[in-house]
Structures are given as C-alpha cells and as structure tokens.
Design an enzyme around this catalytic site. Structure first.
Site, PDB file in Angstrom:
ATOM      1  N   HIS A  35       0.876  -1.164   0.000  1.00  0.00           N
ATOM      2  CA  HIS A  35       0.000   0.000   0.000  1.00  0.00           C
ATOM      3  C   HIS A  35       0.912   1.212   0.000  1.00  0.00           C
ATOM      4  O   HIS A  35       1.883   1.250   0.756  1.00  0.00           O
ATOM      5  CB  HIS A  35      -0.885   0.001   1.253  1.00  0.00           C
ATOM      6  CG  HIS A  35      -1.499   1.325   1.557  1.00  0.00           C
ATOM      7  ND1 HIS A  35      -2.676   1.740   0.971  1.00  0.00           N
ATOM      8  CD2 HIS A  35      -1.107   2.337   2.361  1.00  0.00           C
ATOM      9  CE1 HIS A  35      -2.973   2.950   1.421  1.00  0.00           C
ATOM     10  NE2 HIS A  35      -2.048   3.334   2.262  1.00  0.00           N
ATOM     11  N   CYS A 105      -4.781   2.371  -4.331  1.00  0.00           N
ATOM     12  CA  CYS A 105      -3.922   3.415  -3.792  1.00  0.00           C
ATOM     13  C   CYS A 105      -2.683   3.596  -4.628  1.00  0.00           C
ATOM     14  O   CYS A 105      -2.160   4.711  -4.787  1.00  0.00           O
ATOM     15  CB  CYS A 105      -3.528   3.062  -2.374  1.00  0.00           C
ATOM     16  SG  CYS A 105      -2.842   1.399  -2.239  1.00  0.00           S
TER      17      CYS A 105
END
Lengths: 163, 593
Positions: A35, A105
């Site tokens: 992430h 993301c």
C-alpha cells in the site's frame, strides 16, 4: 524557486505474512502486499475506499512505513496541489472508483508522483495485482478480492476530501 | 499554427495535457514558449491563460521559458492545473486546519517545560510513589492517554489550574518528608530533562539549586504554605513601605521591568501562571545587587487584596511568626530562619490530594491488582517513565532515603513491627523493582492474575487452618500490604509497590480483610523470623540473584576494598550493590563519588 521533497511511503499490508506464505500459496514469491502513499508538504496522501484522504505522515493505523522512497523534488506548491487533488477526487479518484486490484492506492500514488515529479512509482508495486492474478490461486481469489476495499484510516481525514 | 487532423506539421510536437479531470492532446511548435502554449490550452479549456499552471517533471513552467528548455518533446505529458476562485477558500480552510494542530503542539510543549521546580517536582515525585491505584483511576477518568508523559503533563496543568490541589499535595506527609531531604530533591530536579533545559536558559536557577541553603529554604517554604504566605505578606509590606519613600516608586518600577518582568514572562510562557515564579525570582534577585531590598516579584499578587487573615501571632506556633512579623524588610533568609517550626498538620485522610479530582475507589489490594491486571500498558508506561527509573535508582542507591520515605507513611504509624519488616525488606524490594523479570511480571496480566489467585489461596488456607502456618497470622507482612477496606489511606499506594514485586510472598494481608482496622502484630519474634526467611526464600526464587545480605555476598570484594584502603564499609557495600559485585566498577564509583 522553492522545491518540496516528495516521498513515497510503502506499507506492507500483510505485515510480513506475504513474504512467508506467498511461495506455498501462490507459487511465486511476493514480498508484500503494498500500500503506498505520497508524502509531501509534511502530509501523507492516499487513496482508499473513502476517496482521497490525508493525514500526518505515518499517521494511519498502519503506523510507520516499511519502506520510504524519495521520488524527487517538485516545484509545485501546496496551493496548486490541493486544488489538483480536489479535481482528482471529483473525477478520477472518487471513492466509488476504488478497486482493490485494478484501481487502488498505488494507482493514485503513481498518478500523483508523476504530477509532482515526473517520476513513476516503482514497477514492483504497480505490477503486484497482475502478478497475483497470474497465479492459479490468485485467479481463484480474484473475484472475491474485487469487493475488498482498503482504506487505512488516518488520524486526520483530509479536509479536501470531496466525498 | 494550423492544427491538422492526422499529420503533424514539421517542427511541431504533440503534447498531452492532463488535468485532474480530463486529458487533451495538443500539437504545438517545438520552439514555442510556455506562454504561447498556455494561450492555446486556454482556448481549449475555456480559461484565461493566466489561470493556468503547467507542470512538467515536477517543475512549474514559467511563461517566458520555451518548451524545449524543459525538455518537452513529442508524446510527453504535461500536467495542468487551472486556478479558480475556489482555491483561496480551500487554502484558508487548510491553513486553519493547520493552525490549531500547530498551536496545539506548541502549547503542549510550552506547558511541558516547567519553571517551578517546586510545584512540579511534587507531581513528578509523587507520581512514582502514588501507586497504581491513583494512576489507574486517573486513566479511567479519561484524563490521561496511554502515554505516561502526557499524563504527567496533564497533571501539571491540572495542578496549575487548581491551586487547592497543589496545597493538598503539599500537605501530604509523604511529600513533606520527601521534600525534607534536599539532596533527593536536588537529584530529582536535576534529573528532569525539562529542568535541565530550564537551567541552561536561566543560570540563576542553577545557582539556586547548587546552593543547598537556598534550596532548603525554598523547600521549606514550599512545604509550609502558611510560611509562604507569611513571607509574601512581609514582602508586600516591605514593598508598600518602599513605595512611600521618595523615588522609591521609580526604583520599584525599575526593578520590575528590568528583572522581574522577563523572568515572570519567561515563567509564564513556559508554565502559564506559575504560583511559585515569584519564589524563583525573588530568590535569585539578590544577585541582581538589590541586597537589602527583596525583589518583590509578588508585585503581581500584591496588587490584589490579601484577604487571608494574618496568622495568630500568639498561637502556640506563634514563636516563629512573631519573629517573622518583626522583620518586615528582611530577605528570605531571615524570614525562613524563624519560621521553620510551623508545621501543617498532616491530613491523614487525604490521599495525596490527587483524589481531589479523581474517582477514589476503595484502596484495597484487590481492586489494585485488578486494575493492574487489566491494564498492563499502564504499569509498563509508569515503570518506563524516565524519571521513574531515576527515582528507583536513586532510592536503590540510598536506602536510608527510601526508608525515610516509605516508612513515614501513616500506614506504618500504628505498627512498628511492620515498619521493621518493611525496612529490612526495602533493599530487596528496591532491587527487585529493578529486576526486569519482576517488571515484566508486573506487566503481564496473566501473571498478576496468578498472583491474585495465590493470594486468595493463601488467604483461604490461613482461615481454614490457622495453625498450619503460624507466620500467616494477620500481621501485615511487608510483602503484602494491609488492604483494609475502610481506613488506612492511599498510602497503600506506596506500600503497594513493595507488595507487588514480592509476587509469591505470602500475602498475609489475609486476616485483615475481615475488616480489622489495624493489622495485629505477629505474636512472636519467631513468626517474624520465619516470615522473613520465607519471604527471602520466595524472593530469592524470583530474583535472579541470591538475596543474602550483601555483606555476605560481597565478603570477598569487601575485604579487597578494605585492603586497598577504602575504609568506609557502608559506602563500599553500596557501591558493590550498585555494580553487582564488580570490584573495578565499584572502585570507580567510590573514587568518583
């Protein structure tokens, strides 16, 4: 002209489990479920199921990043960046467009990184979903994963979140 | 510049312009300037070219530059942001949002540095000694976070806001006894990093701390609120006398602006209204050359009416106050010399004053242990707090001091034997507190629960078969303090640290849970001895080192030290304990002390 440092914070969502279990499960080794977030102007920006959010660097529940990459400098000032983010949030990166595997993301981080510095996010991060999906196990899990949304809450939900 | 559908005119390049919302391709001459490009873009996007901000590779493209200057070639993407009216509002909200967080941080950092060592040190001093009960109840109030340091800061803030709290804390005998020992106060103060910061900035404070006489007076003053008020009143009187002298007012004014104001403002900015700032500056003012006239930084408080009645000069403690009253213009030295006898009666029922704001649960051992077992983080934080370590080390090094502190609590007043036992156990206890195993046991909730079970088991045993273990007669062994539900105050708080680290120590608190007011004394010396041995044996099991008397342990080293010429046996023993038997380190320690 002033320049601002742009960094990429990389978090492993699996907390190390991916490195350990990826080989037996997927048949190939994956070092982490990445992430990412962009850190600039002393704030961290990321895209999740709730849209674009911001917080203090390292301020999400994920804590401190596993890796930090310097993406370079930018001349873009904050007062240009924020409307830009707002525009993104209304159009390309509204929360409903979030998809765990294809539009997540890292997509956002990549976009913003290019805007700010012209550099891209390292390919091992952006290629992760396709790597996973190329494994038989990943293909099985694929449809299930589509519905998952990752949105590590920040301590300070962005004021420029149009959602 | 004609734009054709397919072919690109020679010398032109196709550049993609990307906005947050859209993406367009442009064909433009490769030698064009940024301004020209913007004009083109503006036409397509229906905006003024002044509103456009072009970004490429992290750089903002300025109008006079050329595209080639920035390396913009065919097929590359340039980012565009259109500045609109909305930007300014967004910017202001953003800066507003940034403001409070920034100022919030700065105020907390301001308040965290304290100028008044006197009121702050009781709070730092009492914290490690205030025991788990108070701490846990504070946390449960929602006041504190899991961060102990923050808790302490909040405590300080509360203290400031509420002077009554302060006076209550001062009245507590524990605090008073601690403050009676200037050396310890000094160590505590110096160990506080905020204090160190402060000392760097204000050298007068260093002077003050290094002057033991002054320190003692300061502490006595702080300890004795009545005396403090008296002194302040004297200074008020002196000041008003001074005002009436021709030219005196100007002198006063000068005094205030030159000396007191910067100090006061420094104090206030750091501490937000420090009641003892006057003490600070008045004590250091003599160095400013105003020998005979006390710098009354109480100029501030003196402007408000002093409504407190003067102490009765003919009261039994009046011998001191008469002396004080007779010397209106004297400096602090003279006033304090006379007044040290006045003592405020310790209020036994007041558990450290902290309870003024906290929920006071029953101060028994049970809820205490429960709280500990429920909240290991709390204990860990408390033990990990930097000054806690300092205090513990200081106490370990100086068993007499520790003895004074722990034994002066009212809990032991009724029971001299308990005191004895406690005293003997003190070095053991202190060492155990430093033993990381013990610390980890304390932070482990399951361990604490196991301890509670042991305690309950022993309790049952004692009740069922009292003859089995004669030592388990309800004679409060220092191992486990007396959890009388009713009276004895929260100075279980300071005995609880003693209780907890002796985990498997037979909790003879037992019988007293029947509700007996004071622990009855173990009926024979034999029992005492037995208990002690058992305690030591049990303590020995948990401690990693044998807990024989240090003299026995270090007999060899002691002999060596004495042969070398270190005749002070006490000092030798302490040094050896501190270094764990390492002779060389002990020698260094002895030489450096």
């Amino acid at each position: 002209m002033d320049t601002f440092d742009v960094q990429l914070y990389i978090y492993d969502l699996s907390r190390g489990l991916a490195r350990q279990m990826s080989l037996p499960l997927l048949g190939r080794r994956i070092d982490g479920i990445w992430h990412t977030a962009i850190v600039v102007y002393g704030q961290e920006f990321f895209f999740g199921g709730n849209g674009i959010e911001s917080c203090l660097p390292g301020g999400t529940v994920l804590g401190q990043p596993d890796r930090v990459i310097n993406l370079g400098n930018t001349q873009v000032t904050e007062d240009i960046f924020i409307p830009y983010l707002a525009g993104l949030g209304e159009s390309q990166f509204c929360g409903s467009r979030y998809q765990l595997l294809h539009y997540n993301c890292n997509t956002f981080s990549n976009e913003v990184a290019q805007f700010l510095t012209g550099n891209e996010v390292p390919s091992y991060i952006t290629n992760l979903p396709s790597e996973v999906l190329n494994t038989p196990f990943g293909q099985m899990l694929g449809p299930m994963l589509e519905s998952v949304r990752v949105s590590p809450g920040g301590t300070n939900p962005g004021t420029h979140n149009p959602n | 510049m004609a734009e054709q559908g397919e072919g690109v005119p020679a010398g032109s390049i196709r550049v993609t312009v990307k906005t947050p919302k859209s993406k367009e391709d442009f064909v433009i001459d490769e030698n064009a300037t940024v301004k020209e490009f913007k004009v083109e873009i503006g036409k397509r996007f229906k905006a003024q070219h002044e509103q456009l901000v072009l970004i490429f590779a992290g750089k903002i493209l300025k109008d006079p530059d050329s595209l080639t200057h920035h390396g913009i070639k065919d097929g590359l993407t340039v980012h565009l942001v259109i500045k609109t009216q909305g930007r300014s509002t967004e910017q202001s909200t953003k800066s507003e949002a940034a403001e409070p967080s920034g100022s919030g941080q700065s105020t907390s950092s301001q308040q965290s540095t304290t100028t008044a060592e006197v009121p702050s040190s009781p709070s730092t001093g009492t914290f490690p000694l205030s025991g788990f009960g108070n701490l846990a109840s504070l946390g449960s109030l929602g006041l504190g976070s899991s961060n102990f340091v923050e808790l302490q800061q909040q405590m300080q803030r509360q203290l400031l806001a509420n002077p009554e709290l302060l006076s209550q804390i001062m009245e507590n005998p524990l605090v008073q006894s601690m403050m009676a020992n200037p050396e310890m106060m000094r160590q505590l103060l110096m160990a506080n990093p905020q204090m160190q910061q402060l000392m760097e900035r204000n050298p007068e404070i260093t002077h003050m701390l290094n002057n033991p006489e002054l320190l003692r007076q300061t502490m006595e003053l702080a300890r004795n609120p009545a005396m403090l008020q008296e002194m302040m009143r004297n200074q008020d009187r002196a000041l008003s006398n001074l005002e009436s002298i021709p030219g005196g007012y100007n002198a006063l004014r000068r005094m205030y602006t030159d000396i007191q104001e910067p100090m006061l403002s420094a104090a206030q900015e750091q501490f937000g209204g420090n009641p003892f700032a006057s003490l600070l500056s008045s004590n250091s003012a003599p160095m400013a050359g105003q020998g005979d006239v006390p710098v009354d930084s109480n100029l501030q408080p003196s402007r408000t009416e002093n409504r407190e009645p003067l102490p009765n000069p003919w009261a039994p403690q009046g011998s001191g106050s008469e002396g004080r009253a007779r010397v209106p213009g004297s400096s602090t030295t003279a006033t304090t010399a006379g007044g040290s006898t006045a003592q405020v009666t310790p209020s036994i029922s007041n558990p450290l004053g902290v309870s003024a704001g906290t929920a006071t649960g029953p101060f028994g051992m049970q809820p205490l242990m429960q709280q500990i077992s429920e909240n290991p983080q709390l204990v860990q934080n408390m033990l990990g707090a930097p000054y806690m370590r300092t205090v513990m080390q200081a106490l370990a090094l100086n068993p007499q001091l520790a003895e004074q502190i722990f034994l002066s609590s009212p809990m032991f007043e009724g029971n001299s034997q308990l005191r004895e036992q406690m005293r003997l156990q003190l070095p053991v206890f202190l060492q155990q507190m430093q033993n990381p195993d013990v610390l980890s046991a304390m932070t482990n909730p399951r361990a604490m629960q196991a301890l509670m079970q042991i305690q309950q088991g022993l309790q049952t045993l004692a009740q069922e078969v009292p003859g089995l273990m004669p030592g388990l007669v309800p004679g409060g062994i220092p191992g486990m303090p007396v959890p009388t539900a009713s009276e004895t105050p929260a100075t279980q708080s300071d005995s609880s640290p003693s209780g907890v680290p002796n985990p498997p120590a037979p909790p003879t608190s037992l019988g007293s849970t029947d509700g007996t007011a004071t622990p009855s004394v173990p009926s024979s010396a034999v029992q005492q001895e037995f208990m002690q041995q058992m305690l030591q044996a049990l303590a020995g099991m948990t401690a990693t080192q044998p807990t024989q008397m240090p003299e026995m342990r270090f007999r060899m080293q002691l002999n060596q030290l004495q042969a070398m010429g270190f005749v002070n046996r006490e000092a030798n023993i302490q040094a050896l304990i501190a270094t764990g038997g390492d002779i060389n380190a002990a020698i260094e320690r002895l030489l450096n002390s």
